[in-house]
Design a protein around this motif. Sequence first.
Motif, PDB file in Angstrom:
ATOM      1  N   LYS A 623       7.152  35.305  -0.768  1.00 41.09           N
ATOM      2  CA  LYS A 623       7.394  33.820  -1.638  1.00 41.09           C
ATOM      3  C   LYS A 623       5.965  34.620  -2.786  1.00 41.09           C
ATOM      4  N   ILE A 624       6.180  35.439  -2.500  1.00 34.94           N
ATOM      5  CA  ILE A 624       4.934  36.431  -3.800  1.00 34.94           C
ATOM      6  C   ILE A 624       6.204  36.565  -4.666  1.00 34.94           C
ATOM      7  N   VAL A 625       7.279  37.835  -4.028  1.00 39.87           N
ATOM      8  CA  VAL A 625       8.622  37.758  -4.575  1.00 39.87           C
ATOM      9  C   VAL A 625       9.413  36.589  -5.582  1.00 39.87           C
ATOM     10  N   TYR A 626       9.676  35.499  -4.807  1.00 35.74           N
ATOM     11  CA  TYR A 626      10.357  34.412  -4.995  1.00 35.74           C
ATOM     12  C   TYR A 626       9.450  33.599  -6.386  1.00 35.74           C
ATOM     13  N   SER A 627       8.366  34.410  -6.537  1.00 37.64           N
ATOM     14  CA  SER A 627       7.751  33.068  -7.717  1.00 37.64           C
ATOM     15  C   SER A 627       7.855  33.958  -9.065  1.00 37.64           C
ATOM     16  N   THR A 628       8.829  34.210  -8.891  1.00 42.39           N
ATOM     17  CA  THR A 628       9.717  34.768 -10.792  1.00 42.39           C
ATOM     18  C   THR A 628      10.831  33.357 -10.256  1.00 42.39           C
ATOM     19  N   TYR A 629      10.903  32.913  -9.700  1.00 42.96           N
ATOM     20  CA  TYR A 629      11.487  31.340  -9.216  1.00 42.96           C
ATOM     21  C   TYR A 629      10.998  29.988  -9.537  1.00 42.96           C
ATOM     22  N   SER A 630       9.506  30.100  -9.790  1.00 41.65           N
ATOM     23  CA  SER A 630       7.886  28.853 -10.021  1.00 41.65           C
ATOM     24  C   SER A 630       8.003  29.134 -11.695  1.00 41.65           C
ATOM     25  N   ARG A 631       7.114  27.861 -11.573  1.00 42.70           N
ATOM     26  CA  ARG A 631       6.783  27.749 -12.853  1.00 42.70           C
ATOM     27  C   ARG A 631       5.322  28.498 -13.030  1.00 42.70           C
ATOM     28  N   LYS A 632       4.860  29.508 -11.997  1.00 46.65           N
ATOM     29  CA  LYS A 632       3.663  30.199 -12.738  1.00 46.65           C
ATOM     30  C   LYS A 632       3.548  30.853 -13.737  1.00 46.65           C
ATOM     31  N   SER A 633       2.712  31.910 -14.380  1.00 50.14           N
ATOM     32  CA  SER A 633       2.515  32.296 -15.700  1.00 50.14           C
ATOM     33  C   SER A 633       3.097  34.171 -15.354  1.00 50.14           C
ATOM     34  N   ALA A 634       3.657  34.453 -15.903  1.00 49.21           N
ATOM     35  CA  ALA A 634       4.801  35.493 -15.930  1.00 49.21           C
ATOM     36  C   ALA A 634       3.670  37.012 -15.680  1.00 49.21           C
TER      37      ALA A 634
END
Length: 710
Positions: A623-634
């Motif tokens: 889930k942490i790794v896939y957060s690059t495909y979310s809308r979280k900040s860089a």
Amino acid sequence: MCVGLPSPEAARSGKRGGGGAARAGEHVRGHSGTARANGFQRTRPTPHFTVAMTTGRSATAAGTAVFVAILHWLHLVTLFENDRHFSHLSSLEREMTFRTEMGLYYSYFKTIIEAPSFLEGLWMIMNDRLTEYPLVINAIKRFHLYPEVIIASWYCTFMGIMNLFGLETKTCWNVTRIEPLNEVQSCEGLGDPACFYVGVIFILNGLMMGLFFMYGAYLSGTQLGGLITVLCFFFNHGEATRVMWTPPLRESFSYPFLVLQMCILTLILRTSSNDRRPFIALCLSNVAFMLPWQFAEFILFTQIASLFPMYVVGYIEPSKFQKIIYMNMISVTLSFILMFGNSMYLSSYYSSSLLMTWAIILKRNEIQKLGVSKLNFWLIQGSAWWCGTIILKFLTSKILGVSDHIRLSDLIAARILRYTDFDTLIYTCAPEFDFMEKATPLRYTKTLLLPVVMVITCFIFKKTVRDISYVLATNIYLRKQLLEHSELAFHTLQLLVFTALAILIMRLKMFLTPHMCVMASLICSRQLFGWLFRRVRFEKVIFGILTVMSIQGYANLRNQWSIIGEFNNLPQEELLQWIKYSTTSDAVFAGAMPTMASIKLSTLHPIVNHPHYEDADLRARTKIVYSTYSRKSAKEVRDKLLELHVNYYVLEEAWCVVRTKPGCSMLEIWDVEDPSNAANPPLCSVLLEDARPYFTTVFQNSVYRVLKVN
């Protein structure tokens, strides 16, 4: 176990003969050598002729089983080779064909055979430092790797013997590839690790087809029934298995042992002897089925769920059912020990159902003393079993601390209750975990598999309802009549369970279709259709059905044979070569689960996530790794990746936009999980435009972009 193929009547009387043995309770009249059974007039052969006939039938059955096993092995090898031209691929290309979790499993086989010795390789995978860096895990316990360990031991033994005698084990040549691909070396033969590995898998699944023949023949009481099972499997091959496309998957090793286990269970249900060997064989086949595959326990749970109501109603003798339960409990214990104390075995529905069944067996007489009616007696036992199993499962999961594992039962519950979160969507958005395709029943119908099985099921259901209704009406057990139909009732209940599972999760067709093929053999059963065969010629009916089946069945086979391809994946090959030669061996990578398996396999670099998604800690990492495909900040994503010690992140542009179905793009999944950031732009688009200052692009091609974590 299932060889010899005696008739159902002979099997129940504990005899092997020419089918003329009268069952217990039937009278042989006169001295003419005739006996009447099930309405058929049979001639009793002389003893020496009986032995000769039995031996001849056994030899014919064994020969046919060997023939269909070889035929299926050749079929699998041909389809596999046609699909990707495997024999002409380089070692790297062969490894790339093992995508997702297949590459993860094969990497451990590769680790063992490339180690200085087999024992050192075994120690390396039991103390794996690459797969979930920086953690050290026992990969055998986590990933069910006994198949890889066994095949690696065979490979090391084979190579040792061949090297001792100086014999060649493979043939190599240079393969010229189309520009811009460079020339590569390709090797063929059992000395090539990938060829040896998939070769063992295809041999095992070839043998499975021989077992299917024996299974169908034993269940139906005629070798023609076994032939129908085999032909139905071939005619519906694309619906029955996917081993030819995905050899290293756990089901490829595990499922053949389920076929063996169900064949042995059929033998146990049909016979009344006190021989311990079938029960021991049942226990060992259970262990062989469970060790390679984490989902096997759930399938065995459905089997207990099918057997328990049969015991309650009276289809199984209490002493026999008690032995079956004990053997299952021993098999769970053995699997738990062999898997280094993997607590999932003890916290499963399967284990809980066994304990509840054992408790109900012990308390059955006390319940019966309550003086309730027979129907209420049945309902009390059924309700106690079902509620007790669920409660006990959750209690053991809580006590052992394994309630956070995703199981097949969790996915089914999510499907039924329409529950969605990040973890369930990762599974259910995959095509193989979707509902059964609407076209599947039509494909079954075109080969006559569905109509034939429906007719058989209706007859068994009608017979079962009649028997149970009479038991309820008279309040007595028709012990002999119920016991004679026990294996038919079991296969029908198991068919209903497999049907429900396949409708909910398409991947589980692999249980439904073969079981339908086995059930189809009963069209030859004189126990079910003796009344029909007295009116029309048996052979005409069967061969007429086979003729209609073969029309669409042959067309299906031709479609499979027409699949011609050649594997190549230049973008991934470029990525792997860059990682191998442009980064240090201790550089840690993160990215999409399928790509991480390939990186770990082909470059031996440490990774932080992988496709084996059942473990809770791994799901949290992914889930942490896939957060690059979310809308979280860089910055937030970068900080989380640094906590995992990630040096390089492999970003795939397709994952930013691909949408297999509504609600199943990575961004949509994250919007369900993280609604608080719904107003922010997609991080993936930001990173593709300019990854700085938190990331630096160090490699890029048409598919992959490697970002160095700053």
